[in-house]
Design a protein around this motif. Structure first.
Motif, PDB file in Angstrom:
ATOM      1  N   GLY A   7      -3.552   1.393  -9.486  1.00 16.59           N
ATOM      2  CA  GLY A   7      -2.261   0.840  -9.106  1.00 16.59           C
ATOM      3  C   GLY A   7      -2.380  -0.566  -8.560  1.00 16.59           C
ATOM      4  N   SER A   8      -1.216  -1.172  -8.380  1.00 14.08           N
ATOM      5  CA  SER A   8      -1.133  -2.530  -7.870  1.00 14.08           C
ATOM      6  C   SER A   8       0.108  -2.661  -7.012  1.00 14.08           C
ATOM      7  CB  SER A   8      -1.074  -3.524  -9.030  1.00 14.08           C
ATOM      8  OG  SER A   8      -0.924  -4.838  -8.548  1.00 14.08           O
ATOM      9  N   THR A   9       0.019  -3.508  -6.001  1.00 10.14           N
ATOM     10  CA  THR A   9       1.208  -3.793  -5.191  1.00 10.14           C
ATOM     11  C   THR A   9       1.861  -5.090  -5.637  1.00 10.14           C
ATOM     12  OG1 THR A   9      -0.178  -4.869  -3.525  1.00 10.14           O
ATOM     13  CG2 THR A   9       0.371  -2.552  -3.154  1.00 10.14           C
ATOM     14  N   SER A  10       1.428  -5.623  -6.762  1.00 13.96           N
ATOM     15  CA  SER A  10       1.973  -6.855  -7.306  1.00 13.96           C
ATOM     16  C   SER A  10       3.005  -6.527  -8.378  1.00 13.96           C
ATOM     17  CB  SER A  10       0.849  -7.694  -7.915  1.00 13.96           C
ATOM     18  OG  SER A  10       1.379  -8.807  -8.576  1.00 13.96           O
ATOM     19  N   ASP A  11       4.125  -7.169  -8.314  1.00 14.13           N
ATOM     20  CA  ASP A  11       5.176  -6.942  -9.305  1.00 14.13           C
ATOM     21  C   ASP A  11       4.985  -7.782 -10.567  1.00 14.13           C
ATOM     22  OD1 ASP A  11       6.508  -5.104  -7.694  1.00 14.13           O
ATOM     23  OD2 ASP A  11       7.680  -6.679  -6.712  1.00 14.13           O
ATOM     24  N   PRO A  16      -3.009  -7.935  -5.770  1.00 14.80           N
ATOM     25  CA  PRO A  16      -4.148  -7.042  -5.653  1.00 14.80           C
ATOM     26  C   PRO A  16      -3.997  -5.797  -6.525  1.00 14.80           C
ATOM     27  CG  PRO A  16      -2.737  -6.718  -3.781  1.00 14.80           C
ATOM     28  CD  PRO A  16      -2.119  -7.821  -4.609  1.00 14.80           C
ATOM     29  N   THR A  17      -5.111  -5.293  -6.976  1.00 19.07           N
ATOM     30  CA  THR A  17      -5.146  -4.127  -7.847  1.00 19.07           C
ATOM     31  C   THR A  17      -6.325  -3.252  -7.455  1.00 19.07           C
ATOM     32  OG1 THR A  17      -4.192  -5.454  -9.622  1.00 19.07           O
ATOM     33  CG2 THR A  17      -5.217  -3.387 -10.274  1.00 19.07           C
ATOM     34  N   LEU A  18      -6.166  -1.942  -7.628  1.00 20.90           N
ATOM     35  CA  LEU A  18      -7.219  -0.991  -7.284  1.00 20.90           C
ATOM     36  C   LEU A  18      -7.626  -0.199  -8.522  1.00 20.90           C
ATOM     37  CD1 LEU A  18      -8.855   0.258  -4.917  1.00 20.90           C
ATOM     38  CD2 LEU A  18      -7.040   1.969  -4.742  1.00 20.90           C
ATOM     39  N   TYR A  19      -8.937  -0.047  -8.707  1.00 21.60           N
ATOM     40  CA  TYR A  19      -9.510   0.713  -9.816  1.00 21.60           C
ATOM     41  C   TYR A  19     -10.470   1.758  -9.257  1.00 21.60           C
ATOM     42  CZ  TYR A  19      -8.106  -3.453 -12.441  1.00 21.60           C
ATOM     43  OH  TYR A  19      -7.397  -4.499 -12.979  1.00 21.60           O
ATOM     44  N   VAL A  28     -11.865  -3.363  -6.195  1.00 23.15           N
ATOM     45  CA  VAL A  28     -10.606  -3.984  -5.802  1.00 23.15           C
ATOM     46  C   VAL A  28     -10.539  -5.397  -6.342  1.00 23.15           C
ATOM     47  CG1 VAL A  28     -10.255  -2.598  -3.738  1.00 23.15           C
ATOM     48  CG2 VAL A  28     -11.522  -4.716  -3.568  1.00 23.15           C
ATOM     49  N   GLN A  29      -9.370  -5.757  -6.763  1.00 24.09           N
ATOM     50  CA  GLN A  29      -9.081  -7.122  -7.202  1.00 24.09           C
ATOM     51  C   GLN A  29      -8.157  -7.706  -6.160  1.00 24.09           C
ATOM     52  OE1 GLN A  29      -7.145  -7.239 -10.993  1.00 24.09           O
ATOM     53  NE2 GLN A  29      -6.492  -9.350 -10.761  1.00 24.09           N
ATOM     54  N   GLY A  30      -8.577  -8.782  -5.532  1.00 26.66           N
ATOM     55  CA  GLY A  30      -7.770  -9.394  -4.491  1.00 26.66           C
ATOM     56  C   GLY A  30      -8.211 -10.812  -4.231  1.00 26.66           C
ATOM     57  N   ASP A  31      -7.705 -11.384  -3.171  1.00 27.60           N
ATOM     58  CA  ASP A  31      -8.064 -12.747  -2.809  1.00 27.60           C
ATOM     59  C   ASP A  31      -9.458 -12.775  -2.186  1.00 27.60           C
ATOM     60  OD1 ASP A  31      -5.621 -13.807  -3.650  1.00 27.60           O
ATOM     61  OD2 ASP A  31      -4.687 -13.350  -1.720  1.00 27.60           O
ATOM     62  N   THR A  32     -10.291 -13.695  -2.611  1.00 26.73           N
ATOM     63  CA  THR A  32     -11.629 -13.844  -2.061  1.00 26.73           C
ATOM     64  C   THR A  32     -11.545 -14.263  -0.603  1.00 26.73           C
ATOM     65  OG1 THR A  32     -12.460 -14.510  -4.220  1.00 26.73           O
ATOM     66  CG2 THR A  32     -13.827 -15.065  -2.327  1.00 26.73           C
ATOM     67  N   ILE A  54      -7.349  -7.162   0.561  1.00 32.65           N
ATOM     68  CA  ILE A  54      -6.253  -6.428  -0.071  1.00 32.65           C
ATOM     69  C   ILE A  54      -5.310  -5.918   1.013  1.00 32.65           C
ATOM     70  CG2 ILE A  54      -7.627  -5.746  -2.065  1.00 32.65           C
ATOM     71  CD1 ILE A  54      -7.847  -2.940  -0.711  1.00 32.65           C
ATOM     72  N   PRO A  55      -4.054  -5.683   0.685  1.00 34.94           N
ATOM     73  CA  PRO A  55      -3.140  -5.113   1.669  1.00 34.94           C
ATOM     74  C   PRO A  55      -3.421  -3.619   1.850  1.00 34.94           C
ATOM     75  CG  PRO A  55      -1.988  -5.453  -0.396  1.00 34.94           C
ATOM     76  CD  PRO A  55      -3.362  -6.021  -0.571  1.00 34.94           C
ATOM     77  N   LYS A  56      -3.178  -3.105   3.052  1.00 32.26           N
ATOM     78  CA  LYS A  56      -3.403  -1.682   3.338  1.00 32.26           C
ATOM     79  C   LYS A  56      -2.645  -0.777   2.384  1.00 32.26           C
ATOM     80  CE  LYS A  56      -4.437  -1.956   8.250  1.00 32.26           C
ATOM     81  NZ  LYS A  56      -4.014  -1.560   9.606  1.00 32.26           N
ATOM     82  N   GLU A  57      -1.444  -1.179   1.992  1.00 32.48           N
ATOM     83  CA  GLU A  57      -0.628  -0.309   1.135  1.00 32.48           C
ATOM     84  C   GLU A  57      -1.245  -0.076  -0.240  1.00 32.48           C
ATOM     85  OE1 GLU A  57       1.489  -4.392   0.975  1.00 32.48           O
ATOM     86  OE2 GLU A  57       0.667  -3.137   2.554  1.00 32.48           O
ATOM     87  N   LEU A  58      -2.188  -0.920  -0.648  1.00 37.88           N
ATOM     88  CA  LEU A  58      -2.851  -0.715  -1.936  1.00 37.88           C
ATOM     89  C   LEU A  58      -3.663   0.578  -1.940  1.00 37.88           C
ATOM     90  CD1 LEU A  58      -3.392  -1.952  -4.747  1.00 37.88           C
ATOM     91  CD2 LEU A  58      -5.407  -3.019  -3.753  1.00 37.88           C
TER      92      LEU A  58
END
Length: 65
Positions: A7-11, A16-19, A28-32, A54-58
Motif C-alpha cells: 500500500g501507499s499513503t500517496s494519492d 511513501p510505499t510499503l512492500y 519501504v519507499q520514502g524520502d531519504t 515514512i509516515p506512521k500511517e503507512l
C-alpha cells in the motif's frame, strides 16, 4: 528477492510505499534521511544500509500480512 505491493499513503503514485518481501521483511519507499543530527543518532550502521522516512500511517498496510 520478490516484492509484493502492500500500500501507499500517496494519492499520486509517488512515495511513501510499503512492500513485503518473500524473505519475511519489508521494503519501504520514502524520502531519504539526510538530516545530519538524525543520522548522527543512528547506531551500528553497516555498509550498504540506507534510511528512508515514512509516515506512521503507512505501517497499517503491514498489519496482518
Amino acid at each position: 528477492m520478490k516484492l509484493r505491493f502492500l500500500g501507499s499513503t500517496s494519492d499520486d503514485g509517488q512515495c511513501p510505499t510499503l512492500y513485503e518481501t518473500d524473505r519475511g521483511t519489508y521494503v519501504v519507499q520514502g524520502d531519504t534521511v539526510t538530516d545530519p543530527e538524525a543520522l548522527a543518532e543512528l547506531r551500528n550502521v553497516l555498509p550498504g544500509e540506507s534510511f528512508v522516512e515514512i509516515p506512521k500511517e503507512l505501517l497499517r498496510f503491514a498489519e496482518g500480512s
